[in-house]
Design an enzyme around this catalytic site. Structure first.
Site, mmCIF file in Angstrom:
data_model
loop_
_atom_site.group_PDB
_atom_site.id
_atom_site.type_symbol
_atom_site.label_atom_id
_atom_site.label_comp_id
_atom_site.label_asym_id
_atom_site.label_seq_id
_atom_site.Cartn_x
_atom_site.Cartn_y
_atom_site.Cartn_z
ATOM 1 C CG ASN A 109 -23.069 -18.055 18.558
ATOM 2 O OD1 ASN A 109 -23.679 -17.342 17.722
ATOM 3 N ND2 ASN A 109 -22.248 -18.905 18.660
ATOM 4 C CG ASN A 136 -17.294 -17.427 23.603
ATOM 5 O OD1 ASN A 136 -17.708 -16.744 24.327
ATOM 6 N ND2 ASN A 136 -16.088 -17.393 22.587
ATOM 7 C CE1 TYR A 185 -19.569 -21.589 18.248
ATOM 8 C CE2 TYR A 185 -18.045 -20.670 19.819
ATOM 9 C CZ TYR A 185 -18.635 -20.566 18.574
ATOM 10 O OH TYR A 185 -18.047 -19.489 17.602
ATOM 11 C CG HIS A 233 -14.886 -23.037 23.159
ATOM 12 N ND1 HIS A 233 -15.392 -22.306 24.076
ATOM 13 C CD2 HIS A 233 -14.567 -22.362 22.146
ATOM 14 C CE1 HIS A 233 -15.766 -21.214 23.142
ATOM 15 N NE2 HIS A 233 -14.932 -21.306 21.997
ATOM 16 C CB THR A 293 -11.489 -18.990 15.461
ATOM 17 O OG1 THR A 293 -11.806 -19.775 16.432
ATOM 18 C CG2 THR A 293 -12.040 -19.460 14.189
#
Ligand SMILES: Cc1cc2nc3c(=O)[nH]c(=O)nc-3n(C[C@H](O)[C@H](O)[C@H](O)COP(=O)(O)O)c2cc1C
Length: 343
Positions: free
Chosen positions: A230, A173, A175, A170, A24
């Site tokens: 996260n 991580n 999400y 994705h 990113t």
């Protein structure tokens, strides 16, 4: 071994076993359209066997960072076409990483309350925007989930229309997909929570919908069994990933990709490194990632721990990473100041 070709499947052969990890960079314009500078940035890295694009927002309420590119509007699709043409002109291969941040989204970007498997708030604030604290997400209804699955498939179609060679879902991580897979964030008592099979259901529905939309050769998945970002691990999470990986064995994906910042150390509850854990349970192509240098990447390839090796931060610091590694030229070291420029 790094510089030997690798046949991903019947339709895609990679020139070498070096992969550019998704990174990113927050350089899309304010409509989340990829720019000419982004096209040049990716084209300069085209000698890597496979480029995976930075995470790309699949619909407005999936956005969790400023100026991350999207792949839902016509302008965004056209913007990505510039990128894929530039990469292909240099002989490269590029997949799009499609992304919904779930509870790590913010209404500041979309005007909508974030959506997640359960109403479990992420602590802290949006990176780069310290005054925006994360919000309590709204628990997805069954019809929200069906809509999300369709939107992943549409993003896959849009990515192929943009000229990408494939997509990486994705699932890593912390999400949205990862939030379904981990118990800390999935408190559901319907058929999307409560057991390894149920926690895996959303991921598998997304994968299957994308396969139906663009074909299994063009679909890949990134996973983070270690819950390191996260998220916090909960005892029993490993069983969810074992179930999921077993199911994925039947689907002939292009590859599965380790989602880790540092995969050099063993994780207790995974009985080894993340790459070892996935290798034990998954029979298809595996991309390792997280802290590689040339020597450790070669070791993992030679020891058959992984089939391909992804580098992240070294690619930010060195657009010519592949040539430098091949010629033994010393690398520029990564530091966070490099994030303020795209070159
Ligand atoms: C600046 C930055 C941005 C990242 N963006 C993404 C991303 O968009 N998607 C993703 O799956 N991982 C992302 N990652 C994680 C990397 O893909 C990779 O897993 C991590 O950098 C470890 O590899 P490395 O040690 O070679 O850098 C990012 C990492 C960094 C440092």
């Amino acid at each position: 071994m790094l510089f030997t070709p690798y046949k991903l499947n019947e339709s895609i052969t990679l020139a070498n076993r070096l992969v550019m990890a998704p990174l990113t960079r927050c350089f899309a314009d304010d409509d989340l359209v990829p720019t000419e500078a982004m096209a040049q940035y990716y084209a300069k890295r085209a000698e890597t066997g496979l480029i995976i694009s930075e995470a790309t927002v699949l619909r407005p309420d999936g956005q969790g960072y400023p100026n991350t590119p999207g792949i839902y509007s016509e302008k965004q699709i056209e913007g990505w076409q510039k990128v894929t043409v530039a990469v292909h002109e240099k002989g490269g291969i590029i997949f799009s990483q499609i992304w919904h941040t779930g509870r790590a989204a913010h209404s500041y970007f979309s005007g909508k309350q974030p959506i997640a498997p359960s109403a479990v708030q992420l602590e802290g604030s949006v990176p780069r925007m310290r005054d925006l604290s994360y919000e309590v997400p709204h628990e997805a209804t069954q019809s929200d989930i069906a809509e999300l699955v369709k939107d992943y498939a549409q993003a896959a179609i849009n990515a192929i229309k943009s000229g990408f060679d494939g997509i990486e879902i994705h699932g890593a991580n912390g999400y949205l997909i990862d939030q379904f897979l981990h118990q800390e964030t999935n408190l559901r008592s319907d058929n999307y929570g409560g057991s390894p099979e149920n926690r895996s259901r959303f991921a598998l529905e997304v994968v299957k919908a994308c396969i139906e939309a663009v074909g299994a050769d063009k679909v890949a998945l990134r996973l983070s069994p270690a819950a390191y970002f996260n998220l916090n691990p909960v005892e029993g999470d490993a069983e969810t990933f074992i179930y999921l990986l077993n199911q994925l064995n039947e689907l002939n994906l292009a590859y599965v990709h380790v989602g880790m910042f540092d995969d050099t150390q063993p994780i207790d509850y995974l009985d080894g490194r993340v790459s070892d854990f996935i290798r034990r349970h998954y029979t298809g192509t595996l991309i390792g990632c997280g802290g590689y240098d040339q020597q450790s990447a070669n070791e993992d390839l030679e020891n058959n721990v992984v089939d391909l090796t992804a580098f992240g931060r070294p690619f930010i610091a060195n657009h010519d990473l592949v040539s430098k590694l091949q010629s033994g030229t010393s690398l520029t070291e990564y530091n966070e100041d490099q994030l303020s420029q795209l070159n």
